[in-house]
Design a protein around this motif. Structure first.
Motif, mmCIF file in Angstrom:
data_model
loop_
_atom_site.group_PDB
_atom_site.id
_atom_site.type_symbol
_atom_site.label_atom_id
_atom_site.label_comp_id
_atom_site.label_asym_id
_atom_site.label_seq_id
_atom_site.Cartn_x
_atom_site.Cartn_y
_atom_site.Cartn_z
ATOM 1 N N THR A 262 -11.542 -22.984 -21.736
ATOM 2 C CA THR A 262 -11.708 -22.848 -20.284
ATOM 3 C C THR A 262 -10.426 -22.454 -19.544
ATOM 4 O OG1 THR A 262 -11.322 -25.220 -19.992
ATOM 5 C CG2 THR A 262 -13.601 -24.503 -20.284
ATOM 6 N N ASP A 263 -9.296 -22.353 -20.236
ATOM 7 C CA ASP A 263 -8.038 -22.042 -19.540
ATOM 8 C C ASP A 263 -7.363 -20.803 -20.125
ATOM 9 O OD1 ASP A 263 -7.332 -23.159 -21.959
ATOM 10 O OD2 ASP A 263 -5.748 -24.441 -21.150
ATOM 11 N N ASP A 264 -8.177 -19.798 -20.459
ATOM 12 C CA ASP A 264 -7.647 -18.582 -21.058
ATOM 13 C C ASP A 264 -7.444 -17.488 -20.015
ATOM 14 O OD1 ASP A 264 -7.864 -19.900 -23.449
ATOM 15 O OD2 ASP A 264 -9.728 -18.914 -24.055
ATOM 16 N N CYS A 265 -6.713 -16.470 -20.436
ATOM 17 C CA CYS A 265 -6.533 -15.269 -19.627
ATOM 18 C C CYS A 265 -6.726 -14.054 -20.532
ATOM 19 C CB CYS A 265 -5.140 -15.233 -18.992
ATOM 20 S SG CYS A 265 -4.823 -16.579 -17.828
ATOM 21 N N THR A 266 -6.905 -12.904 -19.926
ATOM 22 C CA THR A 266 -7.087 -11.674 -20.695
ATOM 23 C C THR A 266 -6.394 -10.525 -19.986
ATOM 24 O OG1 THR A 266 -8.718 -10.198 -21.711
ATOM 25 C CG2 THR A 266 -9.286 -11.112 -19.572
ATOM 26 N N GLY A 267 -6.068 -9.491 -20.740
ATOM 27 C CA GLY A 267 -5.380 -8.357 -20.143
ATOM 28 C C GLY A 267 -5.383 -7.154 -21.063
ATOM 29 N N GLN A 331 -13.184 -3.722 -19.564
ATOM 30 C CA GLN A 331 -13.811 -4.574 -18.551
ATOM 31 C C GLN A 331 -13.704 -6.027 -19.004
ATOM 32 O OE1 GLN A 331 -15.075 -2.726 -15.982
ATOM 33 N NE2 GLN A 331 -14.590 -0.847 -17.120
ATOM 34 N N ASN A 332 -13.456 -6.916 -18.051
ATOM 35 C CA ASN A 332 -13.459 -8.338 -18.394
ATOM 36 C C ASN A 332 -14.391 -9.098 -17.462
ATOM 37 O OD1 ASN A 332 -11.815 -9.132 -16.000
ATOM 38 N ND2 ASN A 332 -10.139 -8.095 -17.083
ATOM 39 N N SER A 356 -19.484 3.353 -20.162
ATOM 40 C CA SER A 356 -19.245 4.723 -19.720
ATOM 41 C C SER A 356 -18.322 4.812 -18.510
ATOM 42 C CB SER A 356 -20.583 5.403 -19.399
ATOM 43 O OG SER A 356 -21.294 4.687 -18.404
ATOM 44 N N LYS A 357 -17.913 3.665 -17.977
ATOM 45 C CA LYS A 357 -16.982 3.685 -16.847
ATOM 46 C C LYS A 357 -15.625 4.213 -17.288
ATOM 47 C CE LYS A 357 -18.363 0.062 -13.589
ATOM 48 N NZ LYS A 357 -17.957 -1.245 -13.013
ATOM 49 N N THR A 358 -15.068 5.122 -16.532
ATOM 50 C CA THR A 358 -13.689 5.547 -16.788
ATOM 51 C C THR A 358 -12.781 4.694 -15.921
ATOM 52 O OG1 THR A 358 -13.963 7.277 -15.139
ATOM 53 C CG2 THR A 358 -14.327 7.882 -17.450
ATOM 54 N N GLN A 359 -12.815 3.415 -16.191
ATOM 55 C CA GLN A 359 -12.102 2.442 -15.357
ATOM 56 C C GLN A 359 -11.578 1.325 -16.258
ATOM 57 O OE1 GLN A 359 -14.373 0.653 -12.087
ATOM 58 N NE2 GLN A 359 -13.564 -1.340 -12.698
ATOM 59 N N LYS A 360 -10.419 0.789 -15.908
ATOM 60 C CA LYS A 360 -9.831 -0.311 -16.663
ATOM 61 C C LYS A 360 -9.492 -1.433 -15.691
ATOM 62 C CE LYS A 360 -8.059 3.015 -19.980
ATOM 63 N NZ LYS A 360 -6.884 3.737 -20.509
ATOM 64 N N ASP A 361 -10.113 -2.579 -15.910
ATOM 65 C CA ASP A 361 -9.900 -3.722 -15.019
ATOM 66 C C ASP A 361 -8.450 -4.180 -15.030
ATOM 67 O OD1 ASP A 361 -12.502 -3.766 -14.235
ATOM 68 O OD2 ASP A 361 -13.082 -5.532 -15.409
ATOM 69 N N GLU A 365 -5.490 -13.119 -14.768
ATOM 70 C CA GLU A 365 -4.451 -14.119 -15.005
ATOM 71 C C GLU A 365 -4.777 -15.478 -14.410
ATOM 72 O OE1 GLU A 365 -0.953 -12.227 -13.544
ATOM 73 O OE2 GLU A 365 -0.815 -10.832 -15.241
ATOM 74 N N VAL A 366 -5.977 -15.632 -13.839
ATOM 75 C CA VAL A 366 -6.441 -16.947 -13.394
ATOM 76 C C VAL A 366 -7.135 -17.612 -14.578
ATOM 77 C CG1 VAL A 366 -7.953 -18.194 -11.823
ATOM 78 C CG2 VAL A 366 -6.729 -16.153 -11.035
ATOM 79 N N PRO A 367 -6.684 -18.782 -15.033
ATOM 80 C CA PRO A 367 -7.252 -19.377 -16.252
ATOM 81 C C PRO A 367 -8.736 -19.686 -16.137
ATOM 82 C CG PRO A 367 -5.769 -20.916 -15.117
ATOM 83 C CD PRO A 367 -5.602 -19.603 -14.446
ATOM 84 N N ARG A 368 -9.499 -19.102 -17.050
ATOM 85 C CA ARG A 368 -10.948 -19.296 -17.112
ATOM 86 C C ARG A 368 -11.408 -19.038 -18.547
ATOM 87 N NH1 ARG A 368 -12.667 -15.674 -11.802
ATOM 88 N NH2 ARG A 368 -11.983 -17.133 -10.195
ATOM 89 N N ASP A 369 -12.708 -18.983 -18.723
ATOM 90 C CA ASP A 369 -13.311 -18.591 -19.991
ATOM 91 C C ASP A 369 -13.719 -17.123 -19.864
ATOM 92 O OD1 ASP A 369 -14.630 -18.360 -22.370
ATOM 93 O OD2 ASP A 369 -16.436 -19.399 -21.693
ATOM 94 N N TYR A 370 -13.014 -16.239 -20.593
ATOM 95 C CA TYR A 370 -13.209 -14.804 -20.404
ATOM 96 C C TYR A 370 -13.884 -14.155 -21.610
ATOM 97 C CZ TYR A 370 -10.127 -14.822 -16.312
ATOM 98 O OH TYR A 370 -9.574 -15.055 -15.071
ATOM 99 N N ARG A 371 -14.608 -13.089 -21.310
ATOM 100 C CA ARG A 371 -15.068 -12.136 -22.288
ATOM 101 C C ARG A 371 -14.535 -10.771 -21.883
ATOM 102 N NH1 ARG A 371 -17.081 -16.048 -19.963
ATOM 103 N NH2 ARG A 371 -18.673 -14.812 -18.890
ATOM 104 N N MET A 372 -14.527 -9.849 -22.800
ATOM 105 C CA MET A 372 -14.097 -8.498 -22.431
ATOM 106 C C MET A 372 -14.821 -7.474 -23.288
ATOM 107 S SD MET A 372 -12.040 -6.647 -24.646
ATOM 108 C CE MET A 372 -11.411 -7.001 -26.278
ATOM 109 N N MET A 373 -14.866 -6.236 -22.774
ATOM 110 C CA MET A 373 -15.462 -5.112 -23.475
ATOM 111 C C MET A 373 -14.519 -3.924 -23.358
ATOM 112 S SD MET A 373 -17.175 -2.055 -23.480
ATOM 113 C CE MET A 373 -17.145 -1.895 -21.706
ATOM 114 N N MET A 374 -14.254 -3.275 -24.467
ATOM 115 C CA MET A 374 -13.432 -2.072 -24.482
ATOM 116 C C MET A 374 -14.247 -0.964 -25.152
ATOM 117 S SD MET A 374 -10.851 -3.674 -27.333
ATOM 118 C CE MET A 374 -9.734 -2.290 -27.466
ATOM 119 N N ALA A 375 -14.082 0.268 -24.656
ATOM 120 C CA ALA A 375 -14.922 1.351 -25.164
ATOM 121 C C ALA A 375 -14.182 2.671 -25.112
ATOM 122 C CB ALA A 375 -16.223 1.446 -24.358
#
Length: 836
Positions: A262-267, A331-332, A356-361, A365-375
């Protein structure tokens, strides 16, 4: 959003329950139930697919996922998921898997491995769809730059490791390319009937996924796991507007902490990093999505875990695929918000939109439970019976810098090296590394040509032209001033030079592969046996036989921390070197081992195994095996009565070795008598090589790692034979059994061993025995069965202090009765004390 507690229910319904009960209304029949029962034999739940030769231990499934679903009731939950450092109990991943999105009839369709398990082993009609294991140097696993046509049929690597005769020559898996010190292979499809049945909204793309994963033992390369997917359209429709993605639910923390996720970050990191190559540093370009624990759990979870795309199909013209390798979308998501507010996608329209988004989140950096997708994508189309490739790596390291260093090492390993395979001096020259098939016209040969003199090339159908597609990247990396390039020149940064037109990925100069090993338990001793495989396997990079010596390791004091098992092994800090010897060639330590174990030289016993030692007529048996191999080299020698299959296999391999035939091996033996019955030990035999100068060994080279080749064992008391039987020697250890007396061999509990404690009945008769345990009042507590002729039991029987009713026994005095099936042994009655 699906999360740990809810996911348990969902996964159980979608898979485990599916395997155990006929849940389909459309097929609620006994026949369907029988099919599901057979399917359970295909899904690999036993923890055998664990990458454990490196410092990042990862669980591999044969249903398209990486990870073990920690903190759930999923059958794999107790195995390492993405544990770093190895056997530390610190995890960085819940589950991750491949996503492939495309349009079918103009409608978005996405096949996923996680959370929805839509890629699956292809049904009961394919019982071979399990996990296969290999390593560099294995028979039939040769690959470039070595001669890679193992079966000499003119085609290379046409029979990949899958338990099937792919080329119809009557042989199975006889010609494939083995990569790394540990390689797992499996395959899945997205159109198995159970996938559609459990996921009614799933529309298959009819994809066949061949998955390979690799790991190395050397310190420079042991913090990553490499993956290669071969994605094949085996349907009849063209798949259009395709994107390849990877979904990951990263959970960083110690397993024994409540809700550690519950206290993770992603980037996302995109930039240049220095990678070590020999004595020089080479800049490499990285795009790494990562997870980490925000507060580091008081120093217990200080790593960063990342996923990097290393390779995929490209199109220099940008018409059918991206021009270069890289991410087009990151995307996260977190929390339980709906998709519109930043939550997880829940249907294929949403998943395809993200891919298909040409976008990168931005980094979260706010600690939570994260998932992410890269494509990455788009890929214009995938025709029926055609394939595409995706190469990925999981990486982990200390802090962000350590993780990026691991990613740089993974990139360097993936890039491998370039070779002149076609023998054509006109290909792979002038920096032109990329072939472009015709028909094409007006293609720029080298956009970075000196003076801006752009040469335009054309090719008719059936012709190929070569262009410099990566020149700008080469120049940018060469002009980078942050890495210590040493004596490197610009040509070291170029591809397509010196006629070298073929890139061989995942090529790592490494120590010799470890030998095949076997452990035999004895009474306060362990016998370690291994073969000479390390000595006869050329270096995969130099193709030289550079073996120098062996090291024997032992790990004591293992307590089975949460998330570990005998399959994942002990932490690195428990390994201790107990013996080292090498060939006599002037390279230290110059301590010989190639003399019989019965001989002693300089107060050292030899290591060379002598078969059938002490057996009358052994010379005749050895001669029988050699004559049988000589006259019938293609046949297996029949095993004479009185010998075990292991003994006969060894004798045949030694006979082939002595005769100089293919498949011959030499064997070695080491006896460790500094151990104690009932304690937990791991052993490892590793090899190391030497450096050559002018063909002469000059110094020690690379060392194998103790974690690359380990086995678990617990020494066992000898069984008593009838001639020397003494019933007074049958007893329980420890007695009394207290927390203190059992603590030296106590293990942390797990699902298979809920107490982690034991007592041992020792010196039991050499026959089958029934052991009954009673209270002093005569109540039956438990019935145990023992086979004194079994190598896994010998004279010892273990009890975990759990009654036949599944309850922990209480303090008290207990009676035991040993009832031998062999009438030559007397029945034994004894007692022991348990103090809780």
């Amino acid at each position: 959003m699906i999360r740990k507690g809810v996911l348990l229910t969902v996964l159980t319904v979608l898979a485990v329950s599916m395997l155990h009960s006929p849940l389909s209304a459309r097929n609620d029949t006994a026949e369907w139930a029988e099919k599901l029962k057979k399917m359970e034999q295909i899904w690999v739940f036993d923890g055998s697919g664990i990458h454990n030769v490196g410092n990042l231990q990862m669980h591999v499934t044969n249903w398209g996922c990486f990870g073990s679903y920690p903190s759930s009731n999923w059958p794999t939950a107790e195995f390492p998921s993405a544990q770093w450092p190895a056997n530390s109990g610190t995890e960085y991943l819940y589950i991750a898997g491949l996503w492939i999105g495309a349009k079918k009839g103009g409608i978005p369709v996405v096949s996923t491995s996680a959370y929805e398990i839509e890629f699956r082993p292809p049904g009961i009609e394919n019982p071979e769809a399990k996990i296969y294991r290999a390593f560099e140097g294995i028979q039939s696993g040769a690959r470039l730059p070595s001669p890679d046509d193992d079966d000499k049929d003119g085609v290379s690597d046409e029979d990949w490791q899958n338990g099937i005769d792919d080329d119809g020559d009557g042989l199975i898996d006889e010609d494939f390319g083995a990569i790394g010190k540990q390689m797992f292979t499996c395959w899945t499809t997205d159109d198995d009937p159970t996938s559609v049945q459990v996921n009614p909204e799933h529309t298959p793309l009819h994809l066949f996924i061949r998955q390979e994963s690799y790991q190395w033992e050397e310190e420079q390369f042991y913090d990553f796991v490499g993956i290669e997917y071969k994605i094949k359209n085996y349907g009849s429709d063209i798949i259009e507007d395709l994107y390849i993605g990877f979904f990951a639910d990263g959970d960083a923390g110690k397993r024994d902490r409540e809700q550690y996720w519950t206290d993770d970050c992603t980037g996302l990191f995109e930039g240049i990093r220095c990678a070590q190559k020999g004595e020089n540093e080479i800049p490499v370009r990285l795009s790494v999505a990562y997870f980490y624990d925000k507060d580091g759990d008081d120093g217990a979870c200080t790593g960063y875990f990342g996923i990097i795309f290393l390779g995929h199909d490209i199109d220099p013209l940008g018409e059918n695929a991206p021009k270069t390798v890289g991410l087009t979308s990151y995307q996260n998501f977190s929390g339980d918000q709906p998709y519109e507010n930043g939550g997880d996608p829940t249907n294929d329209f949403q998943r395809y939109e993200l891919m298909s988004k040409t976008q990168k989140d931005r980094n979260a950096e706010v600690p939570r439970d994260y998932r992410m997708m890269m494509a990455t994508g788009p890929f214009r189309e995938l025709l029926p019976d055609s394939s595409m490739i995706l190469q990925v790596a999981f990486v982990c390291g200390e802090g962000l810098d350590g993780m990026l260093d691991a990613a740089a090492s993974a990139t360097m390993a993936f890039q491998g090296n370039w070779f002149d395979i076609d023998g054509n001096p006109q290909t792979g020259i002038d920096g032109r590394e990329t072939p472009v098939p015709g028909p094409v016209s007006g293609i720029v040969a080298d956009s970075c040509a000196a003076g801006g003199d752009l040469e335009l090339l054309s090719a008719a159908r059936g012709e190929i032209i070569w262009i410099n597609n990566d020149c700008r990247n080469e120049i940018e990396l060469w002009e980078n001033t942050e890495c210590a390039k040493g004596d490197a020149t610009f040509s070291d940064f170029q591809t397509g030079v010196d006629g070298k037109e073929t890139q061989v990925n995942w090529l790592v100069g490494s120590a010799p592969p470890p030998p095949n090993m076997r452990l035999l338990p004895g009474d306060n001793k362990v016998v370690v046996m291994w073969d000479n495989f390390s000595e006869v396997t050329p270096d995969v990079s130099t193709l030289e036989l550079d073996f120098e010596g062996y090291r024997i390791w032992r790990a004591d004091g293992w307590t089975r921390p949460m998330g570990t098992s005998v399959l994942s092994g002990p932490p690195r800090n428990l390994w201790q070197l107990i013996e080292e010897r090498d060939i006599m060639n002037g390279v230290r330590p110059d301590i010989d081992f190639r003399y019989p174990i019965s001989e002693i030289r300089d107060n050292r016993r030899g290591w060379q195994y002598v078969p059938l030692e002490g057996l009358d007529g052994k010379d005749a048996i050895i001669r029988l095996f050699e004559e049988s191999v000589w006259y019938s080299p293609l046949d297996t020698v029949p095993c004479p009565p009185g010998l075990s299959n292991d003994e006969c296999d060894t004798l045949e391999a030694m006979a082939r070795y002595n005769l100089g035939f293919e498949g011959g091996l030499q064997y070695y033996k080491f006896i460790d008598e500094s151990v104690h019955n009932g304690m937990h030990y791991f052993y490892s035999v590793t090899a190391y090589d030497h450096m050559l100068s002018g063909g002469v060994p000059i110094r020690v080279g690379k060392f194998g790692d103790s974690s690359s080749n380990f086995m678990y064992i617990s020494p066992l008391s000898d069984p008593q034979d009838a001639e020397e039987y003494d019933d007074d020697e049958v007893y329980v250890v420890p007695n009394p059994a207290t927390a203190a007396t059992m603590s030296p061999w106590q293990l942390d509990p797990n699902m298979d061993d809920p107490t982690g404690i034991k007592v041992e009945f020792r010196n039991l008769p050499l026959c089958r025995n029934t052991v009954r345990i009673f209270t002093m009042a005569g109540d039956l507590v438990e019935i145990l069965y023992h086979d004194g002729a079994s190598a896994g039991q010998r004279g010892t029987l273990v009890w975990d202090l759990v009654s036949r009713n599944g309850q922990n026994v209480t303090s008290g005095v207990y009676l035991f009765a040993v009832e031998p099936e062999d009438d030559r042994f007397e029945k034994v009655i004894g007692k022991f004390v348990i103090i809780r």
